[in-house]
Structures are given as C-alpha cells and as structure tokens.
Design a protein around this motif. Sequence first.
Motif, mmCIF file in Angstrom:
data_model
loop_
_atom_site.group_PDB
_atom_site.id
_atom_site.type_symbol
_atom_site.label_atom_id
_atom_site.label_comp_id
_atom_site.label_asym_id
_atom_site.label_seq_id
_atom_site.Cartn_x
_atom_site.Cartn_y
_atom_site.Cartn_z
ATOM 1 N N PHE A 62 0.818 -1.220 0.000
ATOM 2 C CA PHE A 62 0.000 0.000 0.000
ATOM 3 C C PHE A 62 0.843 1.257 0.000
ATOM 4 O O PHE A 62 0.436 2.261 -0.579
ATOM 5 C CB PHE A 62 -0.989 -0.027 1.174
ATOM 6 N N LEU A 71 1.581 1.751 -3.556
ATOM 7 C CA LEU A 71 0.442 2.250 -4.320
ATOM 8 C C LEU A 71 0.144 3.715 -4.020
ATOM 9 O O LEU A 71 -0.304 4.456 -4.883
ATOM 10 C CB LEU A 71 -0.810 1.413 -4.020
ATOM 11 N N TYR A 72 0.394 4.138 -2.765
ATOM 12 C CA TYR A 72 -0.112 5.452 -2.372
ATOM 13 C C TYR A 72 0.929 6.562 -2.279
ATOM 14 O O TYR A 72 0.567 7.738 -2.368
ATOM 15 C CB TYR A 72 -0.899 5.340 -1.062
ATOM 16 N N ILE A 114 0.766 8.963 -5.219
ATOM 17 C CA ILE A 114 -0.443 9.785 -5.228
ATOM 18 C C ILE A 114 -0.348 10.868 -4.154
ATOM 19 O O ILE A 114 -0.690 12.033 -4.397
ATOM 20 C CB ILE A 114 -1.679 8.892 -5.022
ATOM 21 N N LEU A 115 0.137 10.476 -2.967
ATOM 22 C CA LEU A 115 0.261 11.460 -1.892
ATOM 23 C C LEU A 115 1.255 12.557 -2.262
ATOM 24 O O LEU A 115 1.008 13.735 -2.004
ATOM 25 C CB LEU A 115 0.698 10.770 -0.596
ATOM 26 N N VAL A 165 -8.184 12.998 -7.639
ATOM 27 C CA VAL A 165 -8.111 12.009 -6.556
ATOM 28 C C VAL A 165 -9.212 12.265 -5.539
ATOM 29 O O VAL A 165 -9.874 11.334 -5.069
ATOM 30 C CB VAL A 165 -6.719 12.041 -5.885
ATOM 31 N N GLY A 224 -11.989 9.601 -4.932
ATOM 32 C CA GLY A 224 -11.992 9.050 -3.580
ATOM 33 C C GLY A 224 -13.367 9.120 -2.943
ATOM 34 O O GLY A 224 -13.868 8.133 -2.404
ATOM 35 N N LEU A 258 -9.069 -0.068 -1.269
ATOM 36 C CA LEU A 258 -7.815 0.691 -1.352
ATOM 37 C C LEU A 258 -6.968 0.268 -2.551
ATOM 38 O O LEU A 258 -6.234 1.073 -3.108
ATOM 39 C CB LEU A 258 -7.011 0.511 -0.060
ATOM 40 N N PRO A 270 -6.648 3.631 -6.595
ATOM 41 C CA PRO A 270 -5.722 4.185 -7.601
ATOM 42 C C PRO A 270 -6.123 3.812 -9.018
ATOM 43 O O PRO A 270 -5.939 4.586 -9.951
ATOM 44 C CB PRO A 270 -4.369 3.545 -7.246
ATOM 45 N N THR A 307 -8.534 6.275 -10.354
ATOM 46 C CA THR A 307 -8.018 7.597 -10.718
ATOM 47 C C THR A 307 -7.255 7.467 -12.028
ATOM 48 O O THR A 307 -6.902 6.392 -12.444
ATOM 49 C CB THR A 307 -7.061 8.143 -9.654
ATOM 50 N N ARG A 320 -1.283 8.922 -12.730
ATOM 51 C CA ARG A 320 -0.474 8.046 -11.903
ATOM 52 C C ARG A 320 0.922 7.885 -12.494
ATOM 53 O O ARG A 320 1.907 7.783 -11.769
ATOM 54 C CB ARG A 320 -1.149 6.680 -11.745
#
Lengths: 301, 305
Positions: free
Chosen positions: A19, A22-23, A26-27, A249, A253, B124, B128, B131, B136
Amino acid sequence: MYNGNKLSPFLKGVLVVGFLFLYIPILSLIVYSFNESKLVTLWGGFSLRWYASLFENEQIISAVWLSIRIALASATAAVVLGTIAGFVSARFKRFRGSTLFAGMLTAPMVMPEVITGLSMLLLFISLQQLTGYPSERGFFTIWVGHTTLCMAYVAVVVRSRLVEMDKSLEEAAMDLGARPFKIFFVITLPLISQAIASGFLLSITLSLDDLVTTAFLSGPGSTTLPQVIFSKVRLGLNPEINALASITVLIVGIFVILANYLMLNSQRKRERAIAEAMRGDAPVLPSPPVGVEGMGRPGRA
Amino acid sequence: MDIQRFAKKWLKPGRGSVIAMPYLWLGVFFLIPFFIVLKISFAEQDIAIPPFTSLMAYEEGFLNIKVNLSNFLFIFTDEFYFDTYISSLKVALVTTVLCLLLGYPIAYAIARTDPARRNVLLMLVMLPFWTSFLLRVYAWMGLLNENGLINTFLLWTGVISEPLQMFHTDFSLYLVMLYAYLPFMILPLYSHLVKMDVRLLEAAGDLGAKPLKAFATITLPLSRNGIIAGSMLVFIPAVGEFVIPELVGSSETLMIGKVLWNEFFDNNNWPMAAAVATVMVLLLLVPIAFFHRFETRELEGKNHV
C-alpha cells in the motif's frame, strides 16, 4: 496457525509495503500541488496559486467539459450495448457465430490501444472515402471508440453477475407465463442493476482517462483532457497538473468510498433481512412449513 | 423448465434482433477495422489526403491492382523492427513477472484478512485504479526525477552523495509498468484466493506439512487460474504500451507501441503504421486466443455449479 483472522508478520509487512507503493506517488502529487514554487519538486511554501491558475486555464476547462460530455455519452451507450451483450453471452449459450461474438467481447479489453485506435481511425477514413461521412474526426468518432471499448467491460461485469445469479426467479416468472421481455425488464434488470451501475461508473472513468485511442480519433477542434495533460506532461513537470491530479483524486476518492459504503450497507440490510426471515418474523415469507407453529405468519399461504 | 431452453424456444424472432445490436456494433467498429488495417498495410505512403495510395485503380478498361509488400519486407529484414518486437515482448514479460511477484503476496494477504477489513483493503487497491492512469504515471515523474523526491530523500539521509540517474532508464520503465499494471494482477488473484477453502491448509498443517510446503502443494495449484488470468491481463496490453515508455522510459528502450505512434503521428506513414499493427496483432493472436478460451472455460465452469 492458519487462523483466517490473524495475518503472519510477513503478510502484514507485504500489505504495508504494497500500500505504501500504491499510495506514495499519489500522496506526493497532492502534497506538491500546494507548493508555491514553480519547480514542482522544490518546496517553496504552502500556496493555492496553482489551483487558481488551473481554474483560469481555459484550455483545460474546455477540455474537461468535452471529456465529461464524451464520457457521459459513451458510458450511456456502452451500458445499453454492454448489458445486452452480457445478457446474450450469459443466457443464450449457442447461436450462429457465438464464438466470434465472445471473441469480439474479450479482445477489446486486452488489445493494445495503439492497434484499436489506428484500426478505428482507418475505418472512419475509409467510410469517409466511400460515403462522405463522417466528414471530420471529433466528438462522434471519439464517442464510437470509447463506446466500443467500454461496452466490453460492461458486458463482462454484467455477464459475471448473471452467471452467478440464482436463476430461480426468472424461471418462476417464466413458469407463471410472463413474456420474455417482461421477465427481462421486471425481474432480470433490477437484479443486475448494481452490476449495471458499476459498469456505468467504470465506463465513465475509462472514457475520461483514455488517451491513446482518443489521439487517433480526435480532430483539430476536439482536444480531450488526457490529451491536454499528455501534451503538458511530455514537456516535464507542471504544477497545474499536480493541482488537477489532486482534484481528480479527491472526487474519485469520495465516489469510491461512497459507493463502497452504499454497497456494504445494502449487503448488510440483505443479510439482516435473511436472518429475520430465518427467525420467522419477516412479513413476506411464503407458506410456513406445515405443523411448525410460530415459524412464519399464518394466513399468507 | 430450464431458462436456456425457454430462451431458445420463445425468443427466436426477438432473440435475433437482441443479439444483432451488440453483434453489429462490434463487427463494424471492432472486427472490420482490422481488415482495413491489413488492406492499408499493403498501400504506399503518398502526399495526399488520406496519405496513402489505393490498392485498386480502374483505368481505360484495366483494373490495376497494386500491392505494396515493402512495408512487410522492411519489418522482416530490418533489424530495428525485429529488435523492437523482441524488446517489447521482453518488457511485457518482465512486467508480468514483477506484477506476479508483488501482486501475489498482496492478494494472498487481503484474501486471508477477516471479511470486515477485506472490503476496505480491496477498495484501497481499486482506488488508484479508478483515478487517472495518465496522472499516476505523471506522479512517478516527480518522484524519479534527478531533483525528485526519492533523490532528495536519499541525499538527505546520506545514503548517496550524488543524485541517482533513475529517470528515463530501464529501472524507471519497469517500476512504473509494475505500478500501473499491478491492480490487474491483484484482482483476479484475489478473487481466486478468497474462494479457497482454508481448512485444506489446516488439514495439511495437522498432517505435518510445513507452511511453505502446504503453500506450494495446495494454495499455488488452486490459484493457477487466477495466475493465468492476471498474467494475460498484464502481458497482452503491456506489449503495445505507449504512454509509459514515452514518459518515463529510456529513449534506447525500443517499444513497438512507440514505433507505431511515431510512424503514424510523426512520419505520417500510415501504411507502415498499419503494417506494424498487423504484425503486432499476429504476435498477440495466440495469447489473446488462449486468454479467451480460458475465460470461456472459467465461465462455463461457474455456470454448471
């Protein structure tokens, strides 16, 4: 040891690493969208200026509107065609050309987009030579391309729902003499409505996101959002694109969390209803088993 | 009465028109275009609108057919194209293996989490994916850059003293390919792993099998279909990937999607682009047919339960 509720430290670690992978990108996009500095990766203090300049960028705003219009139009068409296609491939087993049909449903999902884009463009060019129509590339040609791509996805979602669905309701309606079209609209359609809804949302995101097919099918007057992003990003980092990404996002989200919440809620409701029906105080339980008092309401039989 | 038999019996006239709608759409807009691509791959580049010659011309009672084979001769004799096809297949293969290596443990861990949390984890993974793909990929441009976040961080911790050259290399290409295609691997793996009966593992454990052995002899074979589906979903589109090699890959890494794009948009050589596409379709026909047969079998298996 194989307790389903306890993860081994290794698996926990895998999840954390997965994770993070994956994140983190984006963050980082979101964090740097608030960066004052024009050099995206150099922190120059907190600022909203890139959001302001994003909303003043007419090229981006008009591309957003075009993309939204195309997405709505192609998702709608894809849902109609894809639902029919999914229904056909789940319920009509063999018909003449069914193998070809199934193949044409699978292929668009995996076929590299440079190929589908080029081939569709050459189709439109040939059509234009033969009939004079479509006279130019633009909304219509992009719409056709996106619809074709999205309908395959809708068909797969609808088909897998139909395949795992209990057929007894449809069969009961049929035994009671309902016409096929009535069965489809009154029984089948409501039962697969969730699959159709997720197919619609999937189509929207696919269409909003598509760059390669669109590049082949768009004309001079029709530049979609991914095309604008691509042309800017090709030149390097761009803080406005970071702002745009953060907004994307945020919207996605909210949608995903909301949809997930609604789905879980309806699932819980259904489970509760089933549990109540089992206990016997559900109002709709048909004919209680003979001789068992209090299992269901008498008189409904 | 069985619904399939019913459908067959009663829907005859209505059935035809129901099938016809999606059938015609896909036939006209998906299947026929391939034949047009094939046709135009035998044309010649021309300075005209559209920029290629026609194969047939009727002139004073003569039907002249002009088939240009040079595009294919060029593809098969020129080393550049051969190397590009090989390199694209290699990139796709490595991407598939990487996705499997990282995706399998993630899918396994999610499938073994308790059901209440499973949904959140799955969401989760999906988030992504919903999006924008393009954004990305863009995110990694900011991370991998010479002045990017990763280099800044490593310099700050003192692990390195000079920024690493990561951007526009094979490393960045594979990393971003892995990132973009990972969800396509996790989802089919998850849906197979979650259906597995955990009691099989308990039984194996009770009989003295070490966890690793139990995994290799029970879990892995049972998730075979998930592995195949995920690998195909990654491999086939990855062969023709354009955006990732264009934005983060090295200019030396040859990718056939990029070559096709350049022939079409930069060189305006539509017949050559069509020939490149034709050869790519021929290359991918076997994996696509395999994937299709596999999917159909899976579906029929589900239907009989």
